[in-house]
Write an enzyme that holds these catalytic residues in place. Structure first.
Site, PDB file in Angstrom:
ATOM      1  N   HIS A 227       4.806 -11.664  -2.872  1.00 13.58           N
ATOM      2  CA  HIS A 227       5.943 -11.330  -3.737  1.00 13.58           C
ATOM      3  C   HIS A 227       6.912 -10.347  -3.076  1.00 13.58           C
ATOM      4  CE1 HIS A 227       3.335  -7.890  -5.155  1.00 13.58           C
ATOM      5  NE2 HIS A 227       4.511  -7.283  -5.090  1.00 13.58           N
TER       6      HIS A 227
ATOM      7  N   ASP B 290      -1.309 -14.316  -3.790  1.00  8.95           N
ATOM      8  CA  ASP B 290      -0.235 -13.373  -3.480  1.00  8.95           C
ATOM      9  C   ASP B 290      -0.483 -12.734  -2.113  1.00  8.95           C
ATOM     10  OD1 ASP B 290       1.945 -11.734  -3.641  1.00  8.95           O
ATOM     11  OD2 ASP B 290       1.138 -10.422  -5.207  1.00  8.95           O
TER      12      ASP B 290
ATOM     13  N   SER C 139       4.012  -2.722  -2.837  1.00 10.17           N
ATOM     14  CA  SER C 139       2.981  -3.757  -2.783  1.00 10.17           C
ATOM     15  C   SER C 139       2.619  -4.106  -1.348  1.00 10.17           C
ATOM     16  CB  SER C 139       3.487  -5.019  -3.479  1.00 10.17           C
ATOM     17  OG  SER C 139       3.812  -4.756  -4.806  1.00 10.17           O
TER      18      SER C 139
END
Length: 250
Positions: A65, A108, A198
């Site tokens: 992402h 992810d 992230s």
């Protein structure tokens, strides 16, 4: 049947609305100098957007992402992002897992190519095979993100200990949780990650076992939801295939 389909769709959308991706460190401390030299700052032209970690001379692992922020380069070699003594290297290729759609549905994970090594950076090892972490096993997560819900990104790398949460408990708290994930930190504690960084690693026994994926939307006090990571051991074949073949997908 149509009514049931509408109900399930609304349930999924409501669950996904609780998700926020990020890896900012809450109630942690500054990482010791010259430790965690595998950590990478994934950046675009405006600065730091995500974390990552170096697994070979050529590849950094991050979260899929993170690609939404259009990263252009990675920074290695220094815990302080404002200190000029580090490497800023242009991204050549990004390989996003073909099944990835959004963090809440899993997969992810992203491989970033290419990163040369110098004497200030090191790689971190991945698990040699599929792993089974023990409940309450203590691991670490690190990043350059916010240290509270309403805050700013930090310049110094922060690190915090987090405990592994039983997968069944996590599934009860996150309805519809993907299978290929690890839960650690956040639930029944004030320690974990938050929005803004992230892609960083969950490190257990010296191995990078997870990639920071998502947590409860815009709430870094973690009242009732675990932090969720992509389970790297479930993607070893995919990673090794790319690293060994040097073939890339757009």
């Amino acid at each position: 049947m149509l009514g049931l389909q509408k109900f399930l769709l609304l349930h999924v959308l409501a669950w996904l609305g609780q998700i926020a991706h990020g890896s900012d460190i809450i109630h942690g401390e500054k990482a010791p100098e010259n430790s965690m030299q595998y950590m990478a700052s994934v950046q675009n032209n405006r600065g730091h957007v995500c974390g990552g970690f170096l697994i070979t001379e050529d590849f950094v692992v991050s979260a899929a992402h993170c690609d939404k922020d259009n990263p252009t380069h990675v920074v290695l070699g220094n815990h302080n992002l404002k200190n000029g003594n580090h490497q800023k290297i242009k991204i050549e290729k990004k390989n996003i897992h073909k099944n990835y759609k959004i963090p809440g549905l899993g997969d992810d994970i992203m491989l970033i190519k290419k990163v040369p090594l110098n004497d200030r950076v090191q790689t971190i090892q991945l698990p040699p095979a599929e792993i089974h972490l023990k409940e309450n096993q203590v691991c670490q997560v690190a990043g350059w993100g916010k240290t509270k819900t309403v805050g700013k990104l930090v310049d110094e790398l922060m690190v915090v200990d987090v405990s592994v949460i039983d997968k069944q408990v996590c599934k009860e708290l996150w309805r519809g949780l993907p299978d290929n994930v690890i839960c650690a930190g956040g639930y029944k504690t004030t320690k974990g990650f938050c929005q803004g960084d992230s892609g960083g690693p969950l490190v257990c026994d010296g191995l990078a076992v997870g990639v920071v994926s998502f947590n409860y939307y815009n709430n870094c006090s973690y009242p009732d939801k675990p932090n969720v990571y992509t389970d790297i051991s479930k993607y070893l074949q995919w990673i090794n295939g790319i690293v060994k073949s040097r073939k890339y997908e757009e």
